[in-house]
Motif scaffolding. Structure first.
Motif, short mmCIF file in Angstrom:
data_model
loop_
_atom_site.label_atom_id
_atom_site.label_comp_id
_atom_site.label_asym_id
_atom_site.label_seq_id
_atom_site.Cartn_x
_atom_site.Cartn_y
_atom_site.Cartn_z
N THR A 46 -2.30 -3.72 -4.32
CA THR A 46 -1.05 -3.07 -4.69
C THR A 46 -0.99 -2.90 -6.20
O THR A 46 -1.69 -3.59 -6.95
CB THR A 46 0.17 -3.87 -4.20
OG1 THR A 46 1.36 -3.08 -4.39
CG2 THR A 46 0.31 -5.20 -4.91
N GLU A 51 4.14 -0.18 -5.36
CA GLU A 51 5.38 -0.92 -5.10
C GLU A 51 6.59 -0.02 -5.29
O GLU A 51 7.59 -0.15 -4.57
CB GLU A 51 5.47 -2.13 -6.04
CG GLU A 51 4.45 -3.22 -5.77
CD GLU A 51 4.66 -3.90 -4.42
OE1 GLU A 51 5.81 -3.94 -3.95
OE2 GLU A 51 3.67 -4.40 -3.86
N ASP A 52 6.51 0.88 -6.25
CA ASP A 52 7.61 1.82 -6.47
C ASP A 52 7.81 2.71 -5.24
O ASP A 52 8.95 2.99 -4.84
CB ASP A 52 7.32 2.68 -7.70
CG ASP A 52 8.43 3.69 -7.96
OD1 ASP A 52 9.58 3.26 -8.19
OD2 ASP A 52 8.16 4.91 -7.94
N TYR A 54 7.07 1.86 -2.15
CA TYR A 54 7.69 1.01 -1.12
C TYR A 54 9.19 0.94 -1.34
O TYR A 54 9.98 1.08 -0.41
CB TYR A 54 7.12 -0.40 -1.18
CG TYR A 54 5.65 -0.54 -0.82
CD1 TYR A 54 5.00 0.42 -0.05
CD2 TYR A 54 4.91 -1.64 -1.25
CE1 TYR A 54 3.66 0.29 0.27
CE2 TYR A 54 3.57 -1.78 -0.93
CZ TYR A 54 2.95 -0.82 -0.18
OH TYR A 54 1.63 -0.96 0.15
N ARG A 55 9.59 0.70 -2.60
CA ARG A 55 11.02 0.58 -2.90
C ARG A 55 11.77 1.87 -2.57
O ARG A 55 12.88 1.84 -2.04
CB ARG A 55 11.22 0.21 -4.38
CG ARG A 55 10.93 -1.25 -4.71
CD ARG A 55 11.41 -1.59 -6.11
NE ARG A 55 10.65 -0.87 -7.13
CZ ARG A 55 9.53 -1.33 -7.69
NH1 ARG A 55 9.03 -2.49 -7.30
NH2 ARG A 55 8.92 -0.63 -8.60
#
Length: 215
Positions: A46, A51-52, A54-55
């Motif tokens: 990741t 991660e951005d 996913y958010r």
């Protein structure tokens, strides 16, 4: 995740994913797993960019759920009343009536159907994030010196988790979702969810032929 249409990316999004992936690959933004870690099935790779995504995917789910909750407010209120009826009959009367069990089942089924519909809609939108991540990762892999030098380790099989997995986790529990509205106190939400789970157990027990009697 802008301008999503049926899980497709715009040309601008495709270009952005490739450029950011290439940049992160050249920077070597993460450390490769050791051979021992690789043998033990390491966690998916990741980066901040992944991660951005996913958010953003989960944020879309929250908006979809907010709309769903508002549209099904009557179902929610009915389910809240009926769960108390089920618990009262089991505790005070000692036996659940067919009418109470049937009404509760119907209301809960309606809520689960609404949650499943919301999940399906959110997954269509999450598909755009999955496409973005896949394109980003292809660019990163082709520019990451460590990945390029270790092709014999078959690290091409080491790929990021899908955004749709994060979305599925958000929608996984219809009971928890019912009490996940912003502003709900954690203790109150947990208590209300516990009551609904108990009502479900009582009705399931009734359906299995024990008449809803509690020992």
């Amino acid at each position: 995740m802008t301008r999503k249409r049926g899980g497709k990316l715009t040309r601008r999004e495709m270009f952005s994913a490739w450029c950011i992936g290439a940049r992160d690959g050249r920077r070597g933004v993460f450390t490769l797993p050791t051979e021992q870690e690789q043998a033990e099935s390491p966690a998916p790779p990741t980066t901040a960019a992944i991660e951005d995504r996913y958010r953003r995917a989960v944020a879309v789910s929250r908006r979809v759920f907010g709309d769903l909750y508002g549209a099904n407010r009557g179902v929610v209120e009915r389910l809240e009343r009926l769960k108390l009826v089920v618990i009262h009959e089991a505790d005070a009367v000692g036996k659940l009536t067919p009418a109470a069990a049937g009404r509760f089942r119907a209301a809960y089924s309606e809520w689960v159907w609404a949650v499943n519909d919301g999940h399906n809609r959110a997954q269509v939108l999450a598909a755009s994030a999955d496409l973005w991540i896949a394109r980003y990762w292809r660019a990163l892999s082709s520019h990451h010196q460590g990945l390029r030098k270790n092709r014999e380790r078959h690290l091409d099989r080491w790929t990021p988790a899908l955004a749709s997995q994060a979305v599925s986790a958000f929608w996984a529990d219809p009971v928890a979702l019912l009490y996940s509205q912003p502003g709900s106190a954690d203790a109150t939400a947990a208590s209300d969810a516990g009551q609904l789970r108990r009502a479900l157990e009582i009705v399931e027990s009734y359906g299995n032929g024990s008449g809803g009697q509690q020992s």
